[in-house]
Design a protein around this motif. Structure first.
Motif, PDB file in Angstrom:
ATOM      1  N   UNK A  27       0.862  -1.175   0.000  1.00 34.59           N
ATOM      2  CA  UNK A  27       0.000   0.000   0.000  1.00 34.59           C
ATOM      3  C   UNK A  27       0.899   1.226   0.000  1.00 34.59           C
ATOM      4  N   UNK A  28       0.713   2.074  -0.999  1.00 32.66           N
ATOM      5  CA  UNK A  28       1.486   3.307  -1.053  1.00 32.66           C
ATOM      6  C   UNK A  28       0.718   4.391  -0.311  1.00 32.66           C
ATOM      7  N   UNK A  29       1.414   5.142   0.513  1.00 34.00           N
ATOM      8  CA  UNK A  29       0.790   6.213   1.276  1.00 34.00           C
ATOM      9  C   UNK A  29       1.764   7.380   1.360  1.00 34.00           C
ATOM     10  N   UNK A  30       1.232   8.594   1.435  1.00 29.04           N
ATOM     11  CA  UNK A  30       2.119   9.762   1.479  1.00 29.04           C
ATOM     12  C   UNK A  30       2.773   9.920   2.844  1.00 29.04           C
ATOM     13  N   UNK A  31       4.005  10.390   2.834  1.00 26.32           N
ATOM     14  CA  UNK A  31       4.690  10.691   4.085  1.00 26.32           C
ATOM     15  C   UNK A  31       4.528  12.157   4.456  1.00 26.32           C
ATOM     16  N   UNK A  32       4.256  12.996   3.475  1.00 31.87           N
ATOM     17  CA  UNK A  32       4.035  14.428   3.696  1.00 31.87           C
ATOM     18  C   UNK A  32       2.816  14.866   2.899  1.00 31.87           C
ATOM     19  N   UNK A  33       2.049  15.750   3.461  1.00 31.63           N
ATOM     20  CA  UNK A  33       0.985  16.414   2.710  1.00 31.63           C
ATOM     21  C   UNK A  33      -0.212  15.554   2.348  1.00 31.63           C
ATOM     22  N   UNK A  34      -0.673  14.696   3.250  1.00 31.38           N
ATOM     23  CA  UNK A  34      -1.916  13.965   3.011  1.00 31.38           C
ATOM     24  C   UNK A  34      -3.053  14.977   3.147  1.00 31.38           C
ATOM     25  N   UNK A  35      -3.676  15.322   2.029  1.00 32.89           N
ATOM     26  CA  UNK A  35      -4.761  16.320   2.023  1.00 32.89           C
ATOM     27  C   UNK A  35      -6.089  15.589   2.127  1.00 32.89           C
TER      28      UNK A  35
END
Length: 147
Positions: A27-35
């Motif tokens: 699962x790819x997920x953001x490390x910065x800036x999850x809007x």
């Protein structure tokens, strides 16, 4: 109000009549800036009742109707006026193994953007650019970015 800490739980186990199975999909997920602004109900229509008494969602749908025609603003456009609401990743709990036998580790970030690997009693500094995402990622901890 939104929570200061957002915890995302990734489903990693599947239960069937034959038993349980570990789900190890990457699962790819953001490390910065999850809007998350596009996932919020606009303030104006959060609890606006429709003519039949049910609450309308931001896309004009209601619990009693599946009609897609509506003059109500879309959730994305209505929430755009609120602006982006960012969360930044600060920790990940990892699970390896199976349901009956497994091992937990964690990655956590300091205020100086240094990531650490926590594995039982061992703590080690992670090299810059080391992957945070893995097939073992289980719980994601995000902190709301202050404006």
């Amino acid at each position: 109000r939104l929570p200061r800490v957002l915890v995302v739980h990734l489903k990693r186990f599947r239960f069937t009549q034959m038993g349980s199975k570990k789900i190890d999909t990457m699962v790819e997920f953001p490390t910065h800036g999850l809007d998350i602004s596009e996932y919020l109900v606009p303030r104006e229509s959060a609890a606006a009742p429709t003519q039949n008494g049910s609450s309308a969602s931001s896309n004009g749908m209601s619990a009693a109707s599946s009609s897609s025609s509506s003059s109500a603003p879309s959730s994305a456009s209505a929430c755009a006026s609120r602006g982006p609401l960012y969360y930044d990743l600060y920790a990940v709990s990892n699970h390896s193994g199976s349901l009956g036998f497994g091992h937990y580790t964690a990655y956590a970030k300091t205020e100086g953007d240094q990531w650490y690997n926590f594995d039982d009693s061992m703590v080690s500094k992670m090299p810059k650019g080391a992957p945070i995402q893995s097939k073992a990622s289980y719980l994601l901890f995000y902190m709301k970015r202050e404006k």
